[in-house]
Motif scaffolding. Structure first.
Motif, short mmCIF file in Angstrom:
data_model
loop_
_atom_site.label_atom_id
_atom_site.label_comp_id
_atom_site.label_asym_id
_atom_site.label_seq_id
_atom_site.Cartn_x
_atom_site.Cartn_y
_atom_site.Cartn_z
N ILE A 172 0.78 -1.40 0.12
CA ILE A 172 0.07 0.03 0.01
C ILE A 172 0.79 1.24 -0.15
N LEU A 173 1.99 1.22 0.57
CA LEU A 173 2.92 2.45 0.63
C LEU A 173 3.61 2.68 -0.49
N LEU A 174 3.43 2.00 -1.57
CA LEU A 174 3.97 2.20 -2.70
C LEU A 174 3.05 3.01 -3.72
N LEU A 175 1.71 3.22 -3.19
CA LEU A 175 0.78 3.92 -3.80
C LEU A 175 0.96 5.61 -3.53
N ARG A 176 0.35 6.27 -4.12
CA ARG A 176 0.42 7.91 -4.25
C ARG A 176 -0.08 8.18 -2.73
N LEU A 177 0.82 9.28 -2.24
CA LEU A 177 0.56 9.85 -1.02
C LEU A 177 -0.79 10.40 -0.73
N ASN A 178 -1.52 10.86 -1.78
CA ASN A 178 -2.83 11.44 -1.86
C ASN A 178 -4.07 10.44 -1.48
N PHE A 179 -3.74 9.19 -2.26
CA PHE A 179 -4.54 8.09 -1.96
C PHE A 179 -4.53 7.61 -0.56
N LEU A 180 -3.06 7.57 -0.05
CA LEU A 180 -2.81 6.94 1.48
C LEU A 180 -3.30 7.88 2.23
N GLY A 181 -3.57 9.28 2.29
CA GLY A 181 -3.98 10.15 3.00
C GLY A 181 -5.66 10.06 3.09
N LYS A 182 -6.37 9.87 1.97
CA LYS A 182 -7.71 9.87 2.01
C LYS A 182 -8.06 8.28 2.48
N LEU A 183 -7.18 7.53 2.27
CA LEU A 183 -7.48 6.19 2.84
C LEU A 183 -7.55 6.12 4.36
N SER A 184 -6.42 6.84 4.93
CA SER A 184 -6.36 7.16 6.39
C SER A 184 -7.21 7.70 6.72
N PHE A 185 -7.95 8.68 6.20
CA PHE A 185 -9.04 9.32 6.81
C PHE A 185 -10.28 8.77 6.53
N LEU A 186 -10.60 7.92 5.96
CA LEU A 186 -11.52 7.06 5.70
C LEU A 186 -11.84 6.18 7.02
N ILE A 187 -10.54 5.50 7.31
CA ILE A 187 -10.34 4.52 8.31
C ILE A 187 -10.63 5.06 9.73
N SER A 188 -9.91 6.39 9.94
CA SER A 188 -9.98 7.33 10.73
C SER A 188 -11.32 7.63 11.29
N THR A 189 -12.08 8.13 10.16
CA THR A 189 -13.38 8.70 10.54
C THR A 189 -14.40 7.43 11.09
N PHE A 190 -14.36 6.16 10.62
CA PHE A 190 -14.99 5.20 10.89
C PHE A 190 -14.72 4.80 12.27
N ALA A 191 -13.44 4.89 12.64
CA ALA A 191 -12.79 4.43 13.73
C ALA A 191 -13.46 5.36 14.89
N VAL A 192 -13.29 6.89 14.71
CA VAL A 192 -13.90 7.90 15.53
C VAL A 192 -15.38 7.47 15.76
N LEU A 193 -16.01 7.35 14.98
CA LEU A 193 -17.81 7.38 14.94
C LEU A 193 -17.90 6.03 15.93
N ILE A 194 -17.40 4.84 15.70
CA ILE A 194 -17.64 3.57 16.46
C ILE A 194 -17.03 3.99 17.87
N LEU A 195 -16.00 4.57 18.18
CA LEU A 195 -15.39 4.63 19.75
C LEU A 195 -16.14 5.63 20.31
N VAL A 196 -16.38 6.88 19.59
CA VAL A 196 -17.05 8.07 20.39
C VAL A 196 -18.50 7.56 20.49
N SER A 197 -19.34 6.96 19.65
CA SER A 197 -20.69 6.71 19.75
C SER A 197 -21.03 5.55 20.72
N GLY A 198 -20.07 4.66 20.71
CA GLY A 198 -20.18 3.66 21.53
C GLY A 198 -20.05 4.02 23.06
N SER A 199 -19.12 4.85 23.10
CA SER A 199 -18.68 5.44 24.50
C SER A 199 -19.62 6.14 25.06
N ILE A 200 -20.12 7.16 24.50
CA ILE A 200 -21.19 8.05 24.94
C ILE A 200 -22.48 7.34 25.19
N PHE A 201 -23.04 6.38 24.52
CA PHE A 201 -24.02 5.55 24.68
C PHE A 201 -23.99 4.70 26.05
#
Length: 411
Positions: free
Chosen positions: A134-163
């Motif tokens: 994956i690291l051999l791909l464009r940095l722009n793609f890596l950033g977008k992939l990381s952003f999608l993963i981070s968004t999913f993780a934050v939504l799961i962790l925060v919503s589960g914790s608040i509930f």
């Protein structure tokens, strides 16, 4: 000139997931066991330290951009030798830390999908090879992939914790007797949650409008990380479902997600560990490529693909990581030892960066912030393992001696 470069949102993707990393999955329960209801205070203290550290690193990145990251500022402040010393510290940390991170992801995947069927080390090997590709791909793609993963993780962790906090509060607010040693040790463990801010500088040459982009990304990322840290640590302390599951944090997530809690946590943990590996290895590979320009025997490590990925440096790092997994498999080293050593070298590198900030940055309040941080980081470093401190001292003395010999020869 700006074509293919990344913006603030993409850069945030390279920050949030990696900074949360495996630490946000592993540490809340460990810190709570160590400190009881003081745990959330420890998380708040380290989160504030992380925000201050991020701001100082950001200012250095803006003023001294380039693939060498904070090394550019270190060279301006103290010369090439100190820059090289700090770079060696960071590279040594990057040889071990990412292995521990991917072992965490492998452990979660094993518990979820392959209980007692596949060794954790084999899963880690597959993940390391996958991430290397994956690291051999464009940095722009890596950033977008990381952003999608981070968004999913934050939504799961925060919503589960608040509930869980709203629906399953324990109402236990008793504070045990305060022990400074336990609190200090917990802060040392929590340092793992702020590792990464100093590595972002290695991407600064690939950022468009660095001044505004870096500042926006750091502000947004720090706010999100602070929210997740405090909400999740509070949920571990003050909900009834915090210790009845074999996989960490599943109890906190169970009130909202039920039987899907374990699977979701395994996906979140794996995703965050992958983003951490991508940021650290990608950043340090760029550092290696930059440093190799001045060392003829290692000039081959400067080779890049057309998209800017330093593929030979990435390959070298992945091969070394695979070697450490083999050492784990035959039980020559442990994950805890790798984390301890990596942490110490990350702190040593960060300290040199803070010293550079004290010397180079003009604003008195930023200098003051850097001084306070350097004292705190120095205390944390002294609490590291004797082996790590010995290695750091030996490397420092060897490089200093070499510098003196070069000066003597010139005179």
């Amino acid at each position: 000139m700006e074509h293919g470069k990344i913006g603030s949102l993409t850069l945030s993707g390279l920050i949030i997931g990696p900074l949360l990393g495996s630490g946000i999955i592993l540490l809340p329960t460990i810190i709570y066991v160590n400190l009881g209801n003081y745990a959330v205070i420890a998380w708040l203290v380290m989160s504030i330290i992380g925000i201050c550290f991020a701001y100082v690193c950001g200012e250095l990145m803006i003023q001294f951009p380039g693939e060498a990251g904070l090394g550019n500022a270190m060279e301006r402040a103290f010369g090439a030798k100190i820059k090289n010393l700090a770079s060696i510290f960071l590279m040594i940390a990057a040889l071990m830390g990412p292995v521990a991170v991917m072992m965490t992801a492998a452990e979660y995947l094993q518990i979820w999908l392959f209980p007692d069927q596949i060794k954790v080390e084999w899963i880690a090997i597959i993940l390391l090879v996958l991430n290397g590709s994956i690291l051999l791909l464009r940095l722009n793609f890596l950033g977008k992939l990381s952003f999608l993963i981070s968004t999913f993780a934050v939504l799961i962790l925060v919503s589960g914790s608040i509930f869980a906090l709203l629906n399953q509060p324990t109402g236990t607010w008793d504070f045990p007797e305060f022990h400074f040693d336990s609190f200090g040790y917990s802060l040392l463990l929590l340092f793992w949650t702020i590792v990464g801010w100093e590595i972002i500088g290695n991407y600064s040459s690939e950022v468009k409008n660095p001044k505004s982009t870096i500042r926006k990304a750091i502000f947004f990322s720090a706010a999100v990380i602070l929210l997740v840290n405090l909400v999740l640590s509070a949920a571990v302390q003050w909900t009834t479902y915090n210790s009845s599951f074999t996989i960490r944090l599943a109890g906190v997530m169970y009130p909202l997600f039920g039987q899907f809690a374990i699977g979701l946590l395994a996906i979140v943990a794996t995703g965050l560990c992958i983003t951490t590996h991508l940021m650290v290895v990608g950043g340090v590979a760029r550092l290696i490529a930059d440093l190799s320009k001045t060392v003829p025997p290692f000039h081959f490590l400067t080779k890049k693909l057309s998209n800017g990925a330093p593929y030979k440096a990435i390959t070298l790092l992945v091969l070394i990581h695979l070697f450490f997994v083999v050492l784990l498999f035959i039980k020559i080293v442990t994950v805890e030892q790798l984390v301890g050593l990596a942490n110490a070298f990350f702190i040593a590198n960060a300290l040199i960066g803070l010293f550079a900030a004290i010397k180079l940055l003009a604003a008195p309040w930023i200098k003051g912030m850097a001084i306070v941080l350097s004292v705190l980081f120095g205390i944390l470093l002294l609490r590291s393992s004797i082996i790590a401190l010995f290695l750091i001292l030996v490397l420092t003395l060897l490089l200093s001696r070499r510098r003196k010999e070069i000066i003597k020869m010139k005179s």
